[in-house]
Write a protein that holds these residues in place. Sequence first.
Motif, PDB file in Angstrom:
ATOM      1  N   VAL A  27      32.791  -2.696  11.028  1.00  0.00           N
ATOM      2  CA  VAL A  27      31.747  -2.295  11.972  1.00  0.00           C
ATOM      3  C   VAL A  27      31.645  -3.268  13.139  1.00  0.00           C
ATOM      4  N   ASP A  28      32.514  -4.285  13.145  1.00  0.00           N
ATOM      5  CA  ASP A  28      32.524  -5.242  14.244  1.00  0.00           C
ATOM      6  C   ASP A  28      33.220  -4.623  15.452  1.00  0.00           C
ATOM      7  N   PHE A  29      32.940  -5.172  16.620  1.00  0.00           N
ATOM      8  CA  PHE A  29      33.551  -4.674  17.854  1.00  0.00           C
ATOM      9  C   PHE A  29      35.057  -4.916  17.806  1.00  0.00           C
ATOM     10  N   PRO A  30      35.870  -3.923  18.266  1.00  0.00           N
ATOM     11  CA  PRO A  30      35.455  -2.633  18.846  1.00  0.00           C
ATOM     12  C   PRO A  30      35.619  -1.457  17.891  1.00  0.00           C
ATOM     13  N   HIS A  31      35.566  -1.690  16.576  1.00  0.00           N
ATOM     14  CA  HIS A  31      35.854  -0.622  15.621  1.00  0.00           C
ATOM     15  C   HIS A  31      34.919   0.574  15.770  1.00  0.00           C
ATOM     16  N   LEU A  32      33.610   0.310  15.807  1.00  0.00           N
ATOM     17  CA  LEU A  32      32.670   1.425  15.967  1.00  0.00           C
ATOM     18  C   LEU A  32      32.909   2.164  17.275  1.00  0.00           C
ATOM     19  N   THR A  33      33.159   1.402  18.327  1.00  0.00           N
ATOM     20  CA  THR A  33      33.398   1.997  19.645  1.00  0.00           C
ATOM     21  C   THR A  33      34.633   2.885  19.624  1.00  0.00           C
ATOM     22  N   LEU A  34      35.706   2.410  19.010  1.00  0.00           N
ATOM     23  CA  LEU A  34      36.947   3.174  18.978  1.00  0.00           C
ATOM     24  C   LEU A  34      36.802   4.438  18.135  1.00  0.00           C
ATOM     25  N   ARG A  35      36.020   4.366  17.063  1.00  0.00           N
ATOM     26  CA  ARG A  35      35.789   5.574  16.269  1.00  0.00           C
ATOM     27  C   ARG A  35      35.056   6.623  17.104  1.00  0.00           C
ATOM     28  N   GLN A  36      34.040   6.193  17.815  1.00  0.00           N
ATOM     29  CA  GLN A  36      33.275   7.151  18.600  1.00  0.00           C
ATOM     30  C   GLN A  36      34.071   7.671  19.787  1.00  0.00           C
ATOM     31  N   LEU A  37      34.888   6.814  20.387  1.00  0.00           N
ATOM     32  CA  LEU A  37      35.736   7.265  21.495  1.00  0.00           C
ATOM     33  C   LEU A  37      36.720   8.334  21.029  1.00  0.00           C
ATOM     34  N   LEU A  38      37.229   8.186  19.815  1.00  0.00           N
ATOM     35  CA  LEU A  38      38.149   9.189  19.279  1.00  0.00           C
ATOM     36  C   LEU A  38      37.462  10.544  19.182  1.00  0.00           C
ATOM     37  N   VAL A  39      36.213  10.542  18.742  1.00  0.00           N
ATOM     38  CA  VAL A  39      35.447  11.788  18.658  1.00  0.00           C
ATOM     39  C   VAL A  39      35.167  12.345  20.051  1.00  0.00           C
ATOM     40  N   GLU A  40      34.726  11.471  20.949  1.00  0.00           N
ATOM     41  CA  GLU A  40      34.300  11.944  22.263  1.00  0.00           C
ATOM     42  C   GLU A  40      35.453  12.396  23.153  1.00  0.00           C
ATOM     43  N   THR A  41      36.660  11.877  22.954  1.00  0.00           N
ATOM     44  CA  THR A  41      37.786  12.403  23.730  1.00  0.00           C
ATOM     45  C   THR A  41      37.995  13.879  23.407  1.00  0.00           C
ATOM     46  N   TRP A  42      37.759  14.249  22.149  1.00  0.00           N
ATOM     47  CA  TRP A  42      37.885  15.658  21.763  1.00  0.00           C
ATOM     48  C   TRP A  42      36.691  16.462  22.273  1.00  0.00           C
ATOM     49  N   ARG A  43      35.473  15.943  22.070  1.00  0.00           N
ATOM     50  CA  ARG A  43      34.266  16.683  22.464  1.00  0.00           C
ATOM     51  C   ARG A  43      34.211  16.922  23.967  1.00  0.00           C
ATOM     52  N   THR A  44      34.553  15.911  24.758  1.00  0.00           N
ATOM     53  CA  THR A  44      34.497  16.095  26.207  1.00  0.00           C
ATOM     54  C   THR A  44      35.604  17.014  26.700  1.00  0.00           C
ATOM     55  N   ARG A  45      36.761  16.956  26.055  1.00  0.00           N
ATOM     56  CA  ARG A  45      37.862  17.829  26.474  1.00  0.00           C
ATOM     57  C   ARG A  45      37.474  19.295  26.352  1.00  0.00           C
ATOM     58  N   TYR A  46      36.707  19.602  25.334  1.00  0.00           N
ATOM     59  CA  TYR A  46      36.230  20.972  25.136  1.00  0.00           C
ATOM     60  C   TYR A  46      34.830  21.169  25.700  1.00  0.00           C
ATOM     61  N   GLY A  47      34.323  20.186  26.435  1.00  0.00           N
ATOM     62  CA  GLY A  47      32.944  20.207  26.900  1.00  0.00           C
ATOM     63  C   GLY A  47      32.593  21.463  27.687  1.00  0.00           C
ATOM     64  N   GLY A  48      31.541  22.148  27.258  1.00  0.00           N
ATOM     65  CA  GLY A  48      31.074  23.342  27.948  1.00  0.00           C
ATOM     66  C   GLY A  48      31.827  24.604  27.606  1.00  0.00           C
ATOM     67  N   ALA A  49      32.919  24.482  26.862  1.00  0.00           N
ATOM     68  CA  ALA A  49      33.738  25.656  26.546  1.00  0.00           C
ATOM     69  C   ALA A  49      33.282  26.309  25.248  1.00  0.00           C
ATOM     70  N   THR A  50      33.727  27.527  25.039  1.00  0.00           N
ATOM     71  CA  THR A  50      33.541  28.210  23.768  1.00  0.00           C
ATOM     72  C   THR A  50      34.922  28.654  23.285  1.00  0.00           C
ATOM     73  N   ASP A  51      34.980  29.204  22.091  1.00  0.00           N
ATOM     74  CA  ASP A  51      36.258  29.722  21.600  1.00  0.00           C
ATOM     75  C   ASP A  51      36.004  30.885  20.652  1.00  0.00           C
ATOM     76  N   GLU A  52      37.060  31.357  20.039  1.00  0.00           N
ATOM     77  CA  GLU A  52      36.931  32.546  19.195  1.00  0.00           C
ATOM     78  C   GLU A  52      36.112  32.286  17.934  1.00  0.00           C
TER      79      GLU A  52
END
Length: 265
Positions: A27-52
Motif C-alpha cells: 500500500v506504499d507509494f506508488p502501488h495504490l496509485t498504479l492500481r487505480q491508474l490501471l482501472v482508470e485507464t480502462w474507465r476513461t477510455r470507455y468514458g461516456g460510452a455504452t455498449d451492447e
Amino acid sequence: MTDRLTEHGYESEFVRWRDIAAELDRVDFPHLTLRQLLVETWRTRYGGATDESSLRVQHGPRLYEDFTLAKLEQAGSAYPVDVRRSGVLASALLEFVADMLIQAEFFNASVARGRIVVTDSYGYKNIIKVLRVANEIPSDDISKDLIARVSDFISDAYSSHFMQPDIGVFLRVSPEECYKRVTAQRGGVGPVEDMGFAGRTGRSSFLELQSALLAEYEQMAADWGWHVLDVDGATPAEVLDAVNDIVVADVRAARRADGPPPAGV
C-alpha cells in the motif's frame, strides 16, 4: 530473458505494470496509485460510452479488486457506442503517468542496486495507438489539433534519456501476420485492436490501424537506434532466442568496455 542473463552472471528482474498492481499487500507509494491508474485507464477510455451490455462500460468497477474480478480487460468483444475523444485521450495520458512512475520508482530503483531491468513492452506503443484511434472518433469534444500536440509530446517524452531503455528491441510483424495470429488465438479482434472505437470494425479496420502504427513504430525504432527483428513466420521460442542473443551480446559488449552493464531492456 532474465534466466539467460542469470546464466551469464548478470542480476536481473522482470518488471511489468500489471504484476506491480497485483501485489495487493503493498500500500506504499506508488502501488495504490498504479492500481487505480490501471482501472482508470480502462474507465476513461470507455468514458461516456455504452455498449451492447447496457451501461457496463459507463459504470465499470471503481476499485481494482472489483475490476480484476469482472475481467473487463479480457471481455473485449463488445464495441462501445458514442465514445468521446476526451475519454480516450485522457486514458492515453493516464497510461503515460503510470509508465513514468514505474520508470522512476521501480526501474531506476533496481538499476541503482546494480540490477538489469527487463520488460516485455514499451508504453509508447500502446499510447500512440490509443491516440491514433482518438483522432478518428467522430465526436468533436476534443480538437484534433490537441490530439496531435499530445502525440508530439508523447513521442518527445519517450525519446528522452529518462524513458529510453539501454537496449531496445522492436519486433516487426506485418499487419497481415498480426491479424492471422490474433484471430487464430482469440477467434477475432477486439475494440482496442482495430478502429472499433471510431465505428469501423473488421479485418480492413484492423489492417488500417496496424499499418499506420507499424510505420510510426519503425520510424521511432530507427530514430532511437533500437534493434529491429522481422518475426513474421517465427515461432515464439525462435523470437525469444533471437532477443536473448541480442541482449546478452549488448550486455557483454558494455562489460568489455569497462562500463556498467546496460540497465534497462
